[in-house]
Design an enzyme around this catalytic site. Structure first.
Site, PDB file in Angstrom:
ATOM      1  N   ALA A  60       0.674  -1.284   0.063  1.00  0.00           N
ATOM      2  CA  ALA A  60       0.138  -0.143   0.127  1.00  0.00           C
ATOM      3  C   ALA A  60       1.279   1.381   0.636  1.00  0.00           C
ATOM      4  O   ALA A  60       0.506   2.365  -0.360  1.00  0.00           O
ATOM      5  CB  ALA A  60      -1.446   0.174   1.282  1.00  0.00           C
ATOM      6  N   GLU A  62       3.716   1.611  -1.591  1.00  0.00           N
ATOM      7  CA  GLU A  62       3.880   2.383  -2.756  1.00  0.00           C
ATOM      8  C   GLU A  62       3.154   2.752  -3.637  1.00  0.00           C
ATOM      9  O   GLU A  62       3.350   3.018  -5.419  1.00  0.00           O
ATOM     10  CB  GLU A  62       4.634   0.484  -3.224  1.00  0.00           C
ATOM     11  CG  GLU A  62       6.389   0.881  -2.311  1.00  0.00           C
ATOM     12  CD  GLU A  62       5.894  -0.244  -1.083  1.00  0.00           C
ATOM     13  OE1 GLU A  62       6.590   0.401  -0.617  1.00  0.00           O
ATOM     14  OE2 GLU A  62       4.837  -0.953  -0.897  1.00  0.00           O
ATOM     15  N   GLU A  89      -0.196  -5.731  15.375  1.00  0.00           N
ATOM     16  CA  GLU A  89      -0.123  -5.675  16.951  1.00  0.00           C
ATOM     17  C   GLU A  89       0.788  -4.685  17.263  1.00  0.00           C
ATOM     18  O   GLU A  89       1.136  -4.339  18.163  1.00  0.00           O
ATOM     19  CB  GLU A  89       0.497  -6.583  17.692  1.00  0.00           C
ATOM     20  CG  GLU A  89      -0.375  -7.389  17.533  1.00  0.00           C
ATOM     21  CD  GLU A  89       0.697  -8.910  18.337  1.00  0.00           C
ATOM     22  OE1 GLU A  89       1.290  -9.180  18.979  1.00  0.00           O
ATOM     23  OE2 GLU A  89      -0.889 -10.255  18.216  1.00  0.00           O
ATOM     24  N   HIS A  92       2.577   0.816  13.199  1.00  0.00           N
ATOM     25  CA  HIS A  92       2.704  -0.153  11.814  1.00  0.00           C
ATOM     26  C   HIS A  92       1.451   0.484   9.925  1.00  0.00           C
ATOM     27  O   HIS A  92       1.209   0.768   9.780  1.00  0.00           O
ATOM     28  CB  HIS A  92       3.833  -1.422  11.282  1.00  0.00           C
ATOM     29  CG  HIS A  92       4.126  -1.400   9.634  1.00  0.00           C
ATOM     30  ND1 HIS A  92       4.177  -0.717   9.145  1.00  0.00           N
ATOM     31  CD2 HIS A  92       3.091  -2.271   8.773  1.00  0.00           C
ATOM     32  CE1 HIS A  92       5.042  -0.448   7.661  1.00  0.00           C
ATOM     33  NE2 HIS A  92       4.419  -1.902   7.710  1.00  0.00           N
ATOM     34  N   ARG A 131     -14.817  -7.308   2.827  1.00  0.00           N
ATOM     35  CA  ARG A 131     -15.680  -6.412   1.911  1.00  0.00           C
ATOM     36  C   ARG A 131     -15.170  -6.136   0.524  1.00  0.00           C
ATOM     37  O   ARG A 131     -14.608  -5.314  -0.746  1.00  0.00           O
ATOM     38  CB  ARG A 131     -15.353  -5.476   2.850  1.00  0.00           C
ATOM     39  CG  ARG A 131     -15.380  -4.688   3.535  1.00  0.00           C
ATOM     40  CD  ARG A 131     -14.751  -3.749   4.856  1.00  0.00           C
ATOM     41  NE  ARG A 131     -16.019  -3.713   5.915  1.00  0.00           N
ATOM     42  CZ  ARG A 131     -16.351  -4.824   7.113  1.00  0.00           C
ATOM     43  NH1 ARG A 131     -15.952  -5.717   6.800  1.00  0.00           N
ATOM     44  NH2 ARG A 131     -16.773  -4.054   7.891  1.00  0.00           N
TER      45      ARG A 131
END
Length: 152
Positions: A60, A62, A89, A92, A131
């Site tokens: 994502a 990039e 966790e 990031h 989704r």
């Protein structure tokens, strides 16, 4: 009148549009489903298959750079960003979600080019799977609607 929801999709005519899609490969099962759904919906909206270009990037973060490269070509009426970021966790998740989203928005505004952002940000894999198809189709409807609006 343009409308991106399902009820207005029949009024969208993408037959004269050229669309670029940037797909992140990270979480490839999800992003491939997003890409397949997006491409199918673009074709259903009249976009010619030869007028759809798919570019893949590692993840994502990039996606915005690839969108910028495509935007600079001035060969597209609209672009689509596809990716999947699943919370882990660490911090990031927030970094990747925030920076990729800001980058996508910036490219669209800098280049005056409609970009449908379908980079999923979910808590877990199950939410992403739930989704993937609808968000891929929705991205196609959004980019067609906005490209038509920009041309009008």
């Amino acid at each position: 009148m343009f409308g991106a929801d399902k009820g207005h999709a029949s009024t969208l005519d993408g037959s004269a549009l050229r669309i670029g899609i940037v797909q992140a490969r990270f979480n490839a099962g999800i992003t491939q489903s997003l890409a397949d759904a997006c491409r199918s919906e673009l074709i259903a909206l009249g976009v010619q298959p030869d007028n759809i270009q798919l570019v893949q990037v590692p993840g994502a973060l990039e996606v915005p750079l690839a969108l910028q490269v495509l935007a600079r070509r001035k060969a597209y009426d609209g672009l689509v960003a596809l990716g999947c970021i699943i919370r882990g966790e660490t911090y990031h998740f927030e970094l990747v979600a925030n920076e990729s989203g800001a980058g996508v928005t910036r490219v669209g505004l800098d280049h005056h080019l409609p970009i449908a952002n379908a980079i999923l940000t979910t808590e877990n894999l199950e939410q992403a799977v739930a989704r993937q198809d609808e968000k891929g189709r929705d991205a196609a409807r959004v980019v067609v609607e906005m490209a038509l609006l920009a041309k009008a």
